[in-house]
Design an enzyme around this catalytic site. Structure first.
Site, PDB file in Angstrom:
ATOM      1  N   LYS A   1     -27.776  81.283   0.896  1.00 41.60           N
ATOM      2  CA  LYS A   1     -28.520  80.783  -0.264  1.00 41.60           C
ATOM      3  C   LYS A   1     -28.174  79.327  -0.474  1.00 41.60           C
ATOM      4  O   LYS A   1     -27.092  78.875  -0.075  1.00 41.60           O
ATOM      5  CB  LYS A   1     -28.151  81.580  -1.520  1.00 41.60           C
ATOM      6  CG  LYS A   1     -29.225  81.550  -2.593  1.00 41.60           C
ATOM      7  CD  LYS A   1     -30.321  82.588  -2.335  1.00 41.60           C
ATOM      8  CE  LYS A   1     -31.382  82.572  -3.412  1.00 41.60           C
ATOM      9  NZ  LYS A   1     -32.289  83.726  -3.276  1.00 41.60           N
TER      10      LYS A   1
HETATM   11  P1  NAD Z   1     -40.356  81.016 -10.200  1.00 42.72           P
HETATM   12  O1  NAD Z   1     -39.742  79.693 -10.360  1.00 42.72           O
HETATM   13  O2  NAD Z   1     -41.669  81.118  -9.535  1.00 42.72           O
HETATM   14  O3  NAD Z   1     -40.512  81.705 -11.651  1.00 42.72           O
HETATM   15  C1  NAD Z   1     -39.450  81.926 -12.522  1.00 42.72           C
HETATM   16  C2  NAD Z   1     -40.059  82.305 -13.868  1.00 42.72           C
HETATM   17  O4  NAD Z   1     -39.018  82.781 -14.720  1.00 42.72           O
HETATM   18  C3  NAD Z   1     -40.736  81.151 -14.585  1.00 42.72           C
HETATM   19  O5  NAD Z   1     -41.936  81.609 -15.174  1.00 42.72           O
HETATM   20  C4  NAD Z   1     -39.734  80.768 -15.684  1.00 42.72           C
HETATM   21  O6  NAD Z   1     -40.363  80.249 -16.834  1.00 42.72           O
HETATM   22  C5  NAD Z   1     -39.125  82.125 -15.969  1.00 42.72           C
HETATM   23  N1  NAD Z   1     -37.780  82.044 -16.547  1.00 42.72           N
HETATM   24  C6  NAD Z   1     -36.730  81.284 -16.147  1.00 42.72           C
HETATM   25  N2  NAD Z   1     -35.679  81.523 -16.940  1.00 42.72           N
HETATM   26  C7  NAD Z   1     -36.071  82.452 -17.829  1.00 42.72           C
HETATM   27  C8  NAD Z   1     -35.432  83.125 -18.901  1.00 42.72           C
HETATM   28  N3  NAD Z   1     -34.160  82.856 -19.197  1.00 42.72           N
HETATM   29  N4  NAD Z   1     -36.135  84.040 -19.601  1.00 42.72           N
HETATM   30  C9  NAD Z   1     -37.423  84.304 -19.293  1.00 42.72           C
HETATM   31  N5  NAD Z   1     -38.079  83.709 -18.292  1.00 42.72           N
HETATM   32  C10 NAD Z   1     -37.419  82.791 -17.590  1.00 42.72           C
HETATM   33  O7  NAD Z   1     -39.245  81.918  -9.494  1.00 42.72           O
HETATM   34  P2  NAD Z   1     -39.455  83.227  -8.610  1.00 42.72           P
HETATM   35  O8  NAD Z   1     -39.527  82.819  -7.206  1.00 42.72           O
HETATM   36  O9  NAD Z   1     -40.517  84.073  -9.200  1.00 42.72           O
HETATM   37  O10 NAD Z   1     -38.045  83.912  -8.832  1.00 42.72           O
HETATM   38  C11 NAD Z   1     -37.772  84.740  -9.953  1.00 42.72           C
HETATM   39  C12 NAD Z   1     -36.639  85.685  -9.594  1.00 42.72           C
HETATM   40  O11 NAD Z   1     -37.029  86.446  -8.452  1.00 42.72           O
HETATM   41  C13 NAD Z   1     -35.316  85.006  -9.218  1.00 42.72           C
HETATM   42  O12 NAD Z   1     -34.247  85.805  -9.627  1.00 42.72           O
HETATM   43  C14 NAD Z   1     -35.390  84.974  -7.701  1.00 42.72           C
HETATM   44  O13 NAD Z   1     -34.111  84.854  -7.114  1.00 42.72           O
HETATM   45  C15 NAD Z   1     -36.041  86.300  -7.443  1.00 42.72           C
HETATM   46  N6  NAD Z   1     -36.646  86.420  -6.127  1.00 42.72           N
HETATM   47  C16 NAD Z   1     -37.659  85.591  -5.739  1.00 42.72           C
HETATM   48  C17 NAD Z   1     -38.197  85.726  -4.468  1.00 42.72           C
HETATM   49  C18 NAD Z   1     -39.347  84.881  -3.984  1.00 42.72           C
HETATM   50  O14 NAD Z   1     -39.825  85.129  -2.881  1.00 42.72           O
HETATM   51  N7  NAD Z   1     -39.842  83.933  -4.752  1.00 42.72           N
HETATM   52  C19 NAD Z   1     -37.694  86.713  -3.601  1.00 42.72           C
HETATM   53  C20 NAD Z   1     -36.683  87.545  -4.037  1.00 42.72           C
HETATM   54  C21 NAD Z   1     -36.163  87.389  -5.304  1.00 42.72           C
END
Ligand code: NAD
Length: 445
Positions: free
Chosen positions: A135
């Site tokens: 990561k």
């Molecule tokens: P992203 O940046 O697209 O979206 C994150 C969202 O969460 C945004 O809408 C933001 O406003 C919101 N957010 C941030 N902090 C917040 C809080 N404290 N309370 C409420 N909302 C909040 O990110 P993503 O890629 O969707 O990732 C989100 C989660 O999913 C993370 O934990 C990430 O590690 C996990 N994840 C993502 C992927 C991927 O392929 N993108 C894969 C596996 C896991």
């Protein structure tokens, strides 16, 4: 010249507890260690105990293999220079190259990146794809940067971590506040440094640049597949089921859209500014349009405003935390009323909260299973890049569905075998696979 102060990091081998609330606090809330890497180690140790791993194997598997801290100077548009702290951690490479996203967030710390890297090791092993875990992160608020500043930050960070990434070494991907464009800049930077087209050095690229169809939806689609399996198992009809989604980004907004297509009622969605709630259901695509236009889901017409805390406590069949770590803790776990918690985010539920949810009969689908669809299609992208032969949507989604459903049932089987919750079942499956790969490889030299 002013720079953003990097976060202070704790010693990875220091297991002294770092509590959420001050020991001096008069608050009645139970105290809980919220350090993500301590939590990751705790989750690993629970499975290691059940598997009877010896102390040498535990020592090999618990700590990251390699950790790089970089300083990233960026020329800002106004001529000043800001210096940001960045990290790349490779937790384990026993089963293949390290794999894992890059996060841009003002609260990124080395311990958070260590935790996220180790969760990637266990995630790749849970769905049985040939990767270890890695990561990266930069301690920055990307929303304060112009597109030009973001590009220069990304290219300099990519250059700083270039010595330890590569298609057979460590393959980054997007995470919170990074996206396809970020990956395109990294691919181009590494290609310029090496003098050749390095398509497979990152995944989550645009389809116009060796990305895979289906990758941007993959995390959410994988989550949809395991939610379907959990509903079947618990006798819940997904059509009409109430779903609440915390975090309306890549993972959350697309999970909402896909489950809505299955007939589920999306009753709430939130982001950093708060949430929108309508017990009769929201149109997830229109909520996303509203967020794109206004910057937030809050204020969505026809919906009531709720806080993130209230969203997590809603009466619903499926709760999807899709934001950040430590959202469901000992302080609010007993408020959760969902029957299924599907962890699209990494690390949203603490070990203390896990116990509360389990005792309440909540069925939790752990992050290392629920959001593994993203890395699975990243794996397909990497395979396609190396073959220079690209698949259709139908093929990507069919293979993804097969892998996710198989993993769900393998985890369920471990859960029944060890009489534990789904997270511990997933860890038993994953830790066994990584320990076995380590054993047959042996220790070099
Ligand atoms: P992203 O940046 O697209 O979206 C994150 C969202 O969460 C945004 O809408 C933001 O406003 C919101 N957010 C941030 N902090 C917040 C809080 N404290 N309370 C409420 N909302 C909040 O990110 P993503 O890629 O969707 O990732 C989100 C989660 O999913 C993370 O934990 C990430 O590690 C996990 N994840 C993502 C992927 C991927 O392929 N993108 C894969 C596996 C896991």
């Amino acid at each position: 010249m002013m720079g953003i102060q990097p976060q202070e990091d704790s010693n990875p081998f220091d297991s002294s507890p770092k509590f959420a609330h001050s020991e001096m606090s008069q608050a009645v809330q139970p105290q809980e260690n919220l350090n993500p890497f301590d939590i990751a180690k705790q989750q690993f140790n629970q499975a290691a105990d059940l598997l009877g791993l010896d102390s040498s194997m535990r020592a090999i598997l618990v700590n990251p293999k390699r950790q790089l801290i970089v300083s990233v100077p960026v020329k800002m548009d106004d001529g000043t220079i800001n210096v940001y702290q960045g990290y790349r951690v490779q937790h384990n490479v026993a089963r293949g190259p390290a794999k894992g996203g890059i996060r841009y967030h003002p609260q990124v710390t080395l311990d958070e990146v260590r935790a996220l890297a180790s969760w990637m090791t266990w995630k790749c092993a849970t769905v049985n794809i040939p990767y270890g875990g890695g990561k990266g992160g930069v301690c920055v608020d990307p929303r304060q940067l112009s597109q030009g500043e973001l590009e220069r930050l990304t290219r300099r960070y990519a250059t700083e971590i270039a010595p330890i990434i590569g298609k057979h070494i460590d393959i980054p991907a997007p995470d919170v506040y990074t996206n396809e464009q970020t990956m395109a800049w990294i691919m181009d930077t590494i290609s310029m440094i090496t003098g050749g087209s390095q398509l497979a050095v990152v995944t989550g690229k645009p389809v116009s640049l060796g990305g895979s169809v289906g990758r941007s939806e993959a995390t959410a689609r994988g989550c949809q597949f395991v939610v379907r399996e959990a509903c079947k198992l618990l006798g819940i009809e997904l059509a009409g089921a109430r779903v609440a989604v915390q975090g309306y980004g890549n993972a959350g907004s697309i999970a909402a859209r896909l489950l809505h297509q299955d007939g589920a009622r999306i009753i709430a969605a939130s982001d950093t500014r708060g949430g929108a709630f309508n017990p009769n259901g929201l149109d997830p695509v229109d909520v996303l349009r509203h967020k794109a236009e206004t910057g937030s889901v809050t204020g969505y017409p026809g919906a009531d405003s709720i806080t993130n805390k209230e969203l997590l406590a809603l009466e619903c069949e499926v709760l999807i935390p899709a934001a950040l770590e430590n959202q469901i803790t000992l302080a609010n776990a007993s408020d959760v009323k969902a029957r299924i918690v599907a962890e699209a985010a990494n690390g949203p539920v603490t070990p203390g909260a896990d116990r509360v949810l389990h005792d309440k009969g909540v069925f939790s689908i752990p992050d290392i299973l629920a959001n593994a669809g993203g890395v699975t299609v990243s794996y397909f992208e990497w395979v396609q890049d190396q073959y220079s032969f690209f698949w259709e949507d139908e093929e990507v989604n069919r293979y993804l569905e097969k892998i996710m459903i198989k993993a769900f049932h393998e985890v369920l089987q471990k859960t029944q075998e060890h009489k534990v919750d789904m997270r511990t079942g997933a860890y038993c499956l994953a830790v066994h696979r990584v320990a076995e790969a380590t054993r047959v490889r042996g220790i070099f030299p």
